[in-house]
Scaffold this motif. Structure first.
Motif, PDB file in Angstrom:
ATOM      1  N   GLU A   1       0.810  -1.224   0.000  1.00 47.94           N
ATOM      2  CA  GLU A   1       0.000   0.000   0.000  1.00 47.94           C
ATOM      3  C   GLU A   1       0.841   1.271   0.000  1.00 47.94           C
ATOM      4  N   MET A   2       2.163   1.148   0.125  1.00 48.43           N
ATOM      5  CA  MET A   2       3.023   2.326   0.162  1.00 48.43           C
ATOM      6  C   MET A   2       3.212   2.912  -1.234  1.00 48.43           C
ATOM      7  N   PRO A   3       3.262   4.239  -1.365  1.00 51.06           N
ATOM      8  CA  PRO A   3       3.582   4.843  -2.666  1.00 51.06           C
ATOM      9  C   PRO A   3       4.997   4.461  -3.083  1.00 51.06           C
ATOM     10  N   LEU A   4       5.159   3.997  -4.316  1.00 51.75           N
ATOM     11  CA  LEU A   4       6.496   3.608  -4.775  1.00 51.75           C
ATOM     12  C   LEU A   4       7.424   4.815  -4.809  1.00 51.75           C
ATOM     13  N   SER A   5       6.873   6.001  -5.097  1.00 50.85           N
ATOM     14  CA  SER A   5       7.700   7.212  -5.137  1.00 50.85           C
ATOM     15  C   SER A   5       8.360   7.473  -3.793  1.00 50.85           C
TER      16      SER A   5
ATOM     17  N   LYS B   1       4.107   9.062  -9.896  1.00 54.60           N
ATOM     18  CA  LYS B   1       3.127   9.884  -9.175  1.00 54.60           C
ATOM     19  C   LYS B   1       2.999   9.368  -7.748  1.00 54.60           C
ATOM     20  N   ASP B   2       1.777   9.303  -7.234  1.00 56.08           N
ATOM     21  CA  ASP B   2       1.600   8.816  -5.863  1.00 56.08           C
ATOM     22  C   ASP B   2       0.998   7.418  -5.838  1.00 56.08           C
ATOM     23  N   LYS B   3       1.184   6.672  -6.938  1.00 50.28           N
ATOM     24  CA  LYS B   3       0.595   5.338  -7.028  1.00 50.28           C
ATOM     25  C   LYS B   3       1.281   4.375  -6.072  1.00 50.28           C
ATOM     26  N   SER B   4       0.494   3.485  -5.504  1.00 50.71           N
ATOM     27  CA  SER B   4       1.031   2.490  -4.578  1.00 50.71           C
ATOM     28  C   SER B   4       1.767   1.399  -5.344  1.00 50.71           C
ATOM     29  N   VAL B   5       2.563   0.630  -4.601  1.00 46.04           N
ATOM     30  CA  VAL B   5       3.241  -0.527  -5.186  1.00 46.04           C
ATOM     31  C   VAL B   5       2.214  -1.469  -5.799  1.00 46.04           C
ATOM     32  N   GLN B   6       1.133  -1.714  -5.071  1.00 48.30           N
ATOM     33  CA  GLN B   6       0.089  -2.624  -5.539  1.00 48.30           C
ATOM     34  C   GLN B   6      -0.484  -2.168  -6.874  1.00 48.30           C
ATOM     35  N   THR B   7      -0.804  -0.883  -6.977  1.00 48.53           N
ATOM     36  CA  THR B   7      -1.397  -0.340  -8.206  1.00 48.53           C
ATOM     37  C   THR B   7      -0.438  -0.461  -9.376  1.00 48.53           C
ATOM     38  N   LEU B   8       0.832  -0.116  -9.164  1.00 54.88           N
ATOM     39  CA  LEU B   8       1.813  -0.173 -10.245  1.00 54.88           C
ATOM     40  C   LEU B   8       2.075  -1.608 -10.673  1.00 54.88           C
ATOM     41  N   CYS B   9       2.069  -2.528  -9.726  1.00 49.32           N
ATOM     42  CA  CYS B   9       2.251  -3.944 -10.089  1.00 49.32           C
ATOM     43  C   CYS B   9       1.078  -4.433 -10.927  1.00 49.32           C
TER      44      CYS B   9
ATOM     45  N   PHE C   1       7.642  -8.811  -6.358  1.00 48.30           N
ATOM     46  CA  PHE C   1       8.226  -7.477  -6.488  1.00 48.30           C
ATOM     47  C   PHE C   1       8.667  -6.955  -5.121  1.00 48.30           C
ATOM     48  N   LEU C   2       7.814  -7.093  -4.113  1.00 47.96           N
ATOM     49  CA  LEU C   2       8.138  -6.625  -2.772  1.00 47.96           C
ATOM     50  C   LEU C   2       9.288  -7.431  -2.163  1.00 47.96           C
ATOM     51  N   THR C   3       9.316  -8.733  -2.444  1.00 51.35           N
ATOM     52  CA  THR C   3      10.396  -9.560  -1.923  1.00 51.35           C
ATOM     53  C   THR C   3      11.739  -9.111  -2.475  1.00 51.35           C
ATOM     54  N   ILE C   4      11.789  -8.807  -3.767  1.00 49.60           N
ATOM     55  CA  ILE C   4      13.030  -8.332  -4.383  1.00 49.60           C
ATOM     56  C   ILE C   4      13.442  -6.999  -3.762  1.00 49.60           C
ATOM     57  N   LEU C   5      12.499  -6.067  -3.634  1.00 50.88           N
ATOM     58  CA  LEU C   5      12.821  -4.764  -3.056  1.00 50.88           C
ATOM     59  C   LEU C   5      13.305  -4.894  -1.619  1.00 50.88           C
ATOM     60  N   ASN C   6      12.610  -5.689  -0.819  1.00 46.69           N
ATOM     61  CA  ASN C   6      12.983  -5.823   0.583  1.00 46.69           C
ATOM     62  C   ASN C   6      14.309  -6.551   0.758  1.00 46.69           C
ATOM     63  N   THR C   7      14.572  -7.528  -0.105  1.00 46.50           N
ATOM     64  CA  THR C   7      15.869  -8.208  -0.053  1.00 46.50           C
ATOM     65  C   THR C   7      16.988  -7.251  -0.428  1.00 46.50           C
ATOM     66  N   PHE C   8      16.697  -6.357  -1.370  1.00 38.14           N
ATOM     67  CA  PHE C   8      17.700  -5.403  -1.848  1.00 38.14           C
ATOM     68  C   PHE C   8      18.050  -4.366  -0.783  1.00 38.14           C
ATOM     69  N   ILE C   9      17.062  -3.901  -0.028  1.00 37.02           N
ATOM     70  CA  ILE C   9      17.305  -2.762   0.868  1.00 37.02           C
ATOM     71  C   ILE C   9      17.471  -3.143   2.333  1.00 37.02           C
ATOM     72  N   ASN C  10      17.170  -4.395   2.685  1.00 36.02           N
ATOM     73  CA  ASN C  10      17.259  -4.801   4.086  1.00 36.02           C
ATOM     74  C   ASN C  10      18.176  -6.008   4.232  1.00 36.02           C
ATOM     75  N   ASP C  11      19.320  -5.805   4.867  1.00 36.86           N
ATOM     76  CA  ASP C  11      20.315  -6.872   4.977  1.00 36.86           C
ATOM     77  C   ASP C  11      19.801  -8.086   5.750  1.00 36.86           C
TER      78      ASP C  11
END
Length: 234
Positions: A7-11, A34-42, A52-62
């Motif tokens: 639900e978070m804005p990807l921006s 814009k202010d579109k959420s991750v869900q909407t853009l996916c 998509f979220l798993t890749i992002l979270n793996t990338f930014i959280n050790d």
């Protein structure tokens, strides 16, 4: 940064973690979200939101390791993402460093520096990285896809963390050495702006490879071992 959610804005996520820009590009998402959420853009890009979220979270959280989600993903998704990542290195990031390095040497008004020697080290690193990309594309990735196609029963339900091991990566180590050459051992006079451009490009590649090695080690390698075990048990 803390974990990101659908639900978070990807921006907002990108503004906090700008090095995610090439990651979202590999999924076909470009800037101007814009202010579109991750869900909407996916949904708009026909993407699996959980993946998509798993890749992002793996990338930014050790510390992030999505054991509960791994076995639900299609192995092809992960292989295709890492294939796109390899192509990004090959087509954009490596040529970007090479281009900036060439300009730095060409535009430096004095030749009493050791830039040529440092560039030779970069060429060795480039050769090693391109070889790994070739091995991925011609050997490892096809083997994983073959195993995935052959295993029809459920993957055994034991802990994936038993396979988790972040071995030192010689390419990461050499990228760190390359940065160190600039910071510690660069001699003579040179164009400061172009030198900064080279160092930033190296840092960007190092960060990208480091985080995607975590995806290889924490997602793909465990799944690969599980597939091998499942094939052997069938």
């Amino acid at each position: 940064m803390s974990l990101v959610y659908a639900e978070m804005p990807l921006s907002e996520i990108i503004l906090n973690e700008p090095l995610l820009i090439p990651v979202i590009n590999r999924f076909g998402i470009i800037l101007g979200t814009k202010d579109k959420s991750v869900q909407t853009l996916c949904q708009e890009n026909n993407l699996d939101t959980d993946f998509f979220l798993t890749i992002l979270n793996t990338f930014i959280n050790d510390s992030f390791f999505p054991e509960k989600r791994l076995k639900s993903f299609c192995v092809t998704q992960i292989v295709d993402y890492l294939s796109q990542t390899n192509q990004y290195y090959k087509r954009y990031q490596i040529p970007n460093i090479e281009k900036h390095f060439g300009l730095l040497i060409e535009k430096s008004p004095y030749k009493n520096n050791n830039l040529e020697l440092i560039r030779e080290f970069f060429f060795e690193l480039k050769h090693e990285l391109l070889k790994r990309i070739e091995d991925d594309q011609q050997s490892w990735f096809p083997k994983i896809k073959r195993l995935s196609a052959n295993v029809h029963s459920q993957i055994p339900g034991f802990s994936l963390t038993s396979f988790l091991k972040d071995d030192p990566d010689p390419i990461e180590e050499k990228l760190n050495d390359l940065k160190s050459f600039f910071v510690l051992h660069l001699t003579g006079k040179y164009d400061l702006n172009l030198c900064y451009g080279v160092i930033f490009a190296i840092f960007s590649l190092e960060k990208d490879i480091k985080q995607n090695n975590r995806i290889r080690n924490r997602i793909l390698k465990p799944l690969y071992h599980l597939l091998q075990s499942a094939e052997f048990s069938n």
